[in-house]
Design a protein around this motif. Structure first.
Motif, PDB file in Angstrom:
ATOM      1  N   THR A 166       0.787  -1.155  -0.079  1.00  0.00           N
ATOM      2  CA  THR A 166       0.187  -0.097   0.097  1.00  0.00           C
ATOM      3  C   THR A 166       0.939   1.184  -0.033  1.00  0.00           C
ATOM      4  OG1 THR A 166      -1.777  -1.213   1.079  1.00  0.00           O
ATOM      5  CG2 THR A 166      -2.055   1.192   1.155  1.00  0.00           C
ATOM      6  N   VAL A 167       1.950   1.240   0.983  1.00  0.00           N
ATOM      7  CA  VAL A 167       3.118   2.264   0.659  1.00  0.00           C
ATOM      8  C   VAL A 167       4.410   1.565   0.884  1.00  0.00           C
ATOM      9  CG1 VAL A 167       3.686   4.306   2.056  1.00  0.00           C
ATOM     10  CG2 VAL A 167       1.605   3.862   1.993  1.00  0.00           C
ATOM     11  N   VAL A 168       5.115   2.028  -0.174  1.00  0.00           N
ATOM     12  CA  VAL A 168       6.522   1.597  -0.319  1.00  0.00           C
ATOM     13  C   VAL A 168       7.508   2.572  -0.035  1.00  0.00           C
ATOM     14  CG1 VAL A 168       7.992   0.341  -1.635  1.00  0.00           C
ATOM     15  CG2 VAL A 168       5.760  -0.299  -1.339  1.00  0.00           C
ATOM     16  N   GLU A 169       8.491   2.475   1.131  1.00  0.00           N
ATOM     17  CA  GLU A 169       9.503   3.322   1.176  1.00  0.00           C
ATOM     18  C   GLU A 169      10.924   2.687   0.768  1.00  0.00           C
ATOM     19  OE1 GLU A 169       9.234   6.355   4.563  1.00  0.00           O
ATOM     20  OE2 GLU A 169       8.146   4.435   5.446  1.00  0.00           O
ATOM     21  N   ASP A 170      11.552   3.529   0.127  1.00  0.00           N
ATOM     22  CA  ASP A 170      12.908   3.123  -0.337  1.00  0.00           C
ATOM     23  C   ASP A 170      13.853   4.300  -0.513  1.00  0.00           C
ATOM     24  OD1 ASP A 170      15.360   1.987  -1.376  1.00  0.00           O
ATOM     25  OD2 ASP A 170      14.275   0.260  -2.568  1.00  0.00           O
ATOM     26  N   GLY A 171      14.810   4.400   0.499  1.00  0.00           N
ATOM     27  CA  GLY A 171      15.589   5.788   0.390  1.00  0.00           C
ATOM     28  C   GLY A 171      14.489   6.674   0.815  1.00  0.00           C
ATOM     29  N   PRO A 172      14.869   7.814  -0.203  1.00  0.00           N
ATOM     30  CA  PRO A 172      14.328   9.030  -0.094  1.00  0.00           C
ATOM     31  C   PRO A 172      12.878   8.978  -0.726  1.00  0.00           C
ATOM     32  CG  PRO A 172      15.950   9.451  -1.870  1.00  0.00           C
ATOM     33  CD  PRO A 172      16.216   7.999  -1.169  1.00  0.00           C
ATOM     34  N   TYR A 173      12.321   7.966  -1.380  1.00  0.00           N
ATOM     35  CA  TYR A 173      11.264   7.932  -2.077  1.00  0.00           C
ATOM     36  C   TYR A 173      10.121   7.027  -1.315  1.00  0.00           C
ATOM     37  CZ  TYR A 173      14.894   8.847  -5.303  1.00  0.00           C
ATOM     38  OH  TYR A 173      16.020   9.593  -5.968  1.00  0.00           O
ATOM     39  N   CYS A 174       9.045   7.563  -1.683  1.00  0.00           N
ATOM     40  CA  CYS A 174       7.807   6.906  -1.074  1.00  0.00           C
ATOM     41  C   CYS A 174       6.688   6.894  -2.040  1.00  0.00           C
ATOM     42  CB  CYS A 174       7.405   7.735   0.001  1.00  0.00           C
ATOM     43  SG  CYS A 174       6.017   7.180   1.166  1.00  0.00           S
ATOM     44  N   THR A 175       6.456   5.663  -2.302  1.00  0.00           N
ATOM     45  CA  THR A 175       5.161   5.635  -3.482  1.00  0.00           C
ATOM     46  C   THR A 175       3.886   4.843  -2.960  1.00  0.00           C
ATOM     47  OG1 THR A 175       6.522   3.444  -4.320  1.00  0.00           O
ATOM     48  CG2 THR A 175       6.762   5.529  -5.192  1.00  0.00           C
ATOM     49  N   ALA A 176       2.755   4.976  -3.195  1.00  0.00           N
ATOM     50  CA  ALA A 176       1.764   4.318  -2.565  1.00  0.00           C
ATOM     51  C   ALA A 176       0.678   4.210  -3.868  1.00  0.00           C
ATOM     52  CB  ALA A 176       1.115   5.334  -1.633  1.00  0.00           C
ATOM     53  N   ALA A 177      -0.229   3.083  -3.542  1.00  0.00           N
ATOM     54  CA  ALA A 177      -1.605   2.783  -4.546  1.00  0.00           C
ATOM     55  C   ALA A 177      -2.339   3.997  -4.319  1.00  0.00           C
ATOM     56  CB  ALA A 177      -2.075   1.710  -3.853  1.00  0.00           C
ATOM     57  N   GLY A 178      -2.640   4.857  -3.230  1.00  0.00           N
ATOM     58  CA  GLY A 178      -3.321   5.897  -3.594  1.00  0.00           C
ATOM     59  C   GLY A 178      -4.632   5.778  -3.310  1.00  0.00           C
ATOM     60  N   VAL A 179      -5.119   4.523  -2.433  1.00  0.00           N
ATOM     61  CA  VAL A 179      -6.643   4.263  -2.446  1.00  0.00           C
ATOM     62  C   VAL A 179      -7.465   5.562  -1.668  1.00  0.00           C
ATOM     63  CG1 VAL A 179      -8.127   2.510  -0.845  1.00  0.00           C
ATOM     64  CG2 VAL A 179      -6.002   1.710  -2.270  1.00  0.00           C
ATOM     65  N   PHE A 180      -6.652   6.072  -0.778  1.00  0.00           N
ATOM     66  CA  PHE A 180      -7.246   7.183  -0.148  1.00  0.00           C
ATOM     67  C   PHE A 180      -6.748   8.571  -0.393  1.00  0.00           C
ATOM     68  CE2 PHE A 180      -7.927   3.332   2.316  1.00  0.00           C
ATOM     69  CZ  PHE A 180      -9.202   3.310   2.353  1.00  0.00           C
ATOM     70  N   GLY A 181      -6.484   8.667  -1.708  1.00  0.00           N
ATOM     71  CA  GLY A 181      -6.106  10.020  -2.187  1.00  0.00           C
ATOM     72  C   GLY A 181      -4.769  10.650  -1.645  1.00  0.00           C
ATOM     73  N   GLY A 182      -3.826   9.803  -1.351  1.00  0.00           N
ATOM     74  CA  GLY A 182      -2.543  10.078  -0.921  1.00  0.00           C
ATOM     75  C   GLY A 182      -2.841  10.344   0.924  1.00  0.00           C
ATOM     76  N   LEU A 183      -3.673   9.946   1.498  1.00  0.00           N
ATOM     77  CA  LEU A 183      -3.732  10.252   2.842  1.00  0.00           C
ATOM     78  C   LEU A 183      -2.665   9.171   3.426  1.00  0.00           C
ATOM     79  CD1 LEU A 183      -5.378  10.982   5.602  1.00  0.00           C
ATOM     80  CD2 LEU A 183      -6.814   9.013   5.319  1.00  0.00           C
ATOM     81  N   ASP A 184      -2.541   7.893   3.160  1.00  0.00           N
ATOM     82  CA  ASP A 184      -1.677   6.891   3.532  1.00  0.00           C
ATOM     83  C   ASP A 184      -0.153   7.674   3.512  1.00  0.00           C
ATOM     84  OD1 ASP A 184      -1.991   6.831   0.952  1.00  0.00           O
ATOM     85  OD2 ASP A 184      -2.299   4.654   1.021  1.00  0.00           O
ATOM     86  N   VAL A 185       0.124   8.352   2.338  1.00  0.00           N
ATOM     87  CA  VAL A 185       1.461   8.602   2.206  1.00  0.00           C
ATOM     88  C   VAL A 185       1.680   9.914   3.254  1.00  0.00           C
ATOM     89  CG1 VAL A 185       2.938  10.177   0.630  1.00  0.00           C
ATOM     90  CG2 VAL A 185       1.615   8.097  -0.206  1.00  0.00           C
ATOM     91  N   CYS A 186       0.755  11.021   3.079  1.00  0.00           N
ATOM     92  CA  CYS A 186       0.932  12.002   4.214  1.00  0.00           C
ATOM     93  C   CYS A 186       1.136  11.421   5.578  1.00  0.00           C
ATOM     94  CB  CYS A 186      -0.259  12.932   3.943  1.00  0.00           C
ATOM     95  SG  CYS A 186      -0.406  13.702   2.442  1.00  0.00           S
ATOM     96  N   LEU A 187       0.233  10.660   6.126  1.00  0.00           N
ATOM     97  CA  LEU A 187       0.561  10.085   7.449  1.00  0.00           C
ATOM     98  C   LEU A 187       1.724   9.571   7.714  1.00  0.00           C
ATOM     99  CD1 LEU A 187      -3.176   8.666   8.214  1.00  0.00           C
ATOM    100  CD2 LEU A 187      -2.100  10.631   9.061  1.00  0.00           C
ATOM    101  N   ARG A 188       2.324   8.680   6.498  1.00  0.00           N
ATOM    102  CA  ARG A 188       3.689   8.140   6.846  1.00  0.00           C
ATOM    103  C   ARG A 188       4.836   9.246   6.850  1.00  0.00           C
ATOM    104  NH1 ARG A 188       5.744   3.113   5.276  1.00  0.00           N
ATOM    105  NH2 ARG A 188       3.334   2.423   5.854  1.00  0.00           N
ATOM    106  N   LEU A 189       4.583  10.360   6.160  1.00  0.00           N
ATOM    107  CA  LEU A 189       5.491  11.251   6.142  1.00  0.00           C
ATOM    108  C   LEU A 189       5.590  12.011   7.376  1.00  0.00           C
ATOM    109  CD1 LEU A 189       5.034  12.852   2.725  1.00  0.00           C
ATOM    110  CD2 LEU A 189       7.192  11.736   3.176  1.00  0.00           C
TER     111      LEU A 189
END
Length: 328
Positions: free
Chosen positions: A149-172
């Motif tokens: 759902t969210v994948v972090e590798d080095g300075p990069y974070c990618t996500a499926a975006g099921v909830f419009g980026g909510l998961d990425v923002c919370l991870r950051l």
């Protein structure tokens, strides 16, 4: 103050552009020690937002210059071509951000824009489930995570975006200020949606039924969350093709059928955690997750916390002792 630059490419869904401000703005409001500036920056060629909502003509206050001192560049999904080069200047701006020690996050089809720079070569990344095979074919040097759902590798974070980026923002947010603040921010945003979950679902059902005839299928999904539901099975129940049922779900809910199933499973898991003492392991099976670990993974991606912590935070207070205590 940390600067989050949201890079708007043409056809970016409106909710992808507003979610970062919602998340980081809530964190700033609720936690005085948290400080963010969220900038909306237009990539060359940006004209309007795309689906699932109506197209909106937006005029971001910044262009690519807004990325110059950003701590994080966030690339939302978009409806533009996924093959070929990004718009002029975008690749150079992203490379410069990483070169000065910044981070880059990409949501859904935004991963294709980041991948086209070559920065993800040799790294793990993910995107929306419908586009994973295409990402792997276009960029064979990327290790495409088919379940992340969210994948972090080095300075990069990618996500499926099921909830419009909510998961990425919370991870950051968790990376910057810890899981507690990320979890509290998530609860501030999400909990009101579940105060009356039944009425929310009924509203969704009525809205869908009025235009797409999906109410029976939605209720069937709710009654069969414990089963390994597949897209062909959902399409068969709706008596239509997989492409048609996907279009209907996206038009009315903003989600694909399987994304809707995932959301329904998480909603039901939250309800069981709030209202029952059922062990987490049993809740995983009852809501269709393949294992307790899978439930925890998706639950944390959505809420920033664990099922057990969520249960503790939402456990009703014990009623007062009518006898006035042990000596009453």
């Amino acid at each position: 103050m940390s600067v989050i630059a949201v890079l708007a490419l043409d056809g970016a869904p409106g909710h992808h552009l507003t979610t970062p401000g919602l998340v980081f703005g809530t964190a700033c409001r609720e936690h005085p020690g948290v400080s963010y500036e969220v900038r909306l920056c237009a990539a060359p060629g940006f004209r309007a937002t795309g689906g699932p909502g109506p197209a909106l003509a937006v005029r971001p206050p910044h262009g690519l210059e807004g990325l110059a001192d950003a701590d994080v560049v966030l690339i939302p999904g978009h409806t533009g071509p996924r093959a070929g080069r990004p718009p002029e200047g975008v690749a150079a701006a992203l490379r410069a951000a990483v070169g000065r020690g910044g981070r880059v996050a990409a949501v859904s089809t935004g991963t294709f824009t980041l991948a086209a720079t070559g920065l993800l070569d040799g790294r793990r990344a993910t995107t929306g489930w419908r586009h994973m095979a295409e990402l792997a074919a276009l960029h064979p040097r990327i290790d495409v995570d088919l379940v992340g759902t969210v994948v972090e590798d080095g300075p990069y974070c990618t996500a499926a975006g099921v909830f419009g980026g909510l998961d990425v923002c919370l991870r950051l947010l968790a990376r910057d200020h810890g899981r507690r603040i990320a979890g509290e921010t998530s609860r501030e945003l999400i909990t009101p949606l579940h105060v009356d979950a039944d009425s929310v679902q009924e509203t969704i059902d009525r809205e869908v039924a009025g235009s797409a005839g999906l109410e029976p299928t939605l209720r069937w999904i709710d009654a069969h969350l414990h089963l390994p539901l597949t897209l062909p099975e959902i399409a068969a129940h709706a008596r239509t093709s997989t492409s048609s049922v996907t279009r209907r779900f996206r038009d009315r809910t903003g989600l694909s059928p399987l994304q809707y199933v995932l959301r329904a499973r998480l909603h039901e898991a939250m309800r069981l955690l709030r209202e029952t003492d059922t062990p987490v392991e049993d809740i995983a099976g009852a809501t269709g997750f393949t294992s307790p670990a899978a439930l925890r993974h998706h639950f944390r991606a959505l809420t920033g916390t664990t099922p057990r912590d969520y249960r503790r935070a939402h456990k009703p207070a014990a009623p007062p002792d009518p006898g006035g205590g042990p000596h009453g």
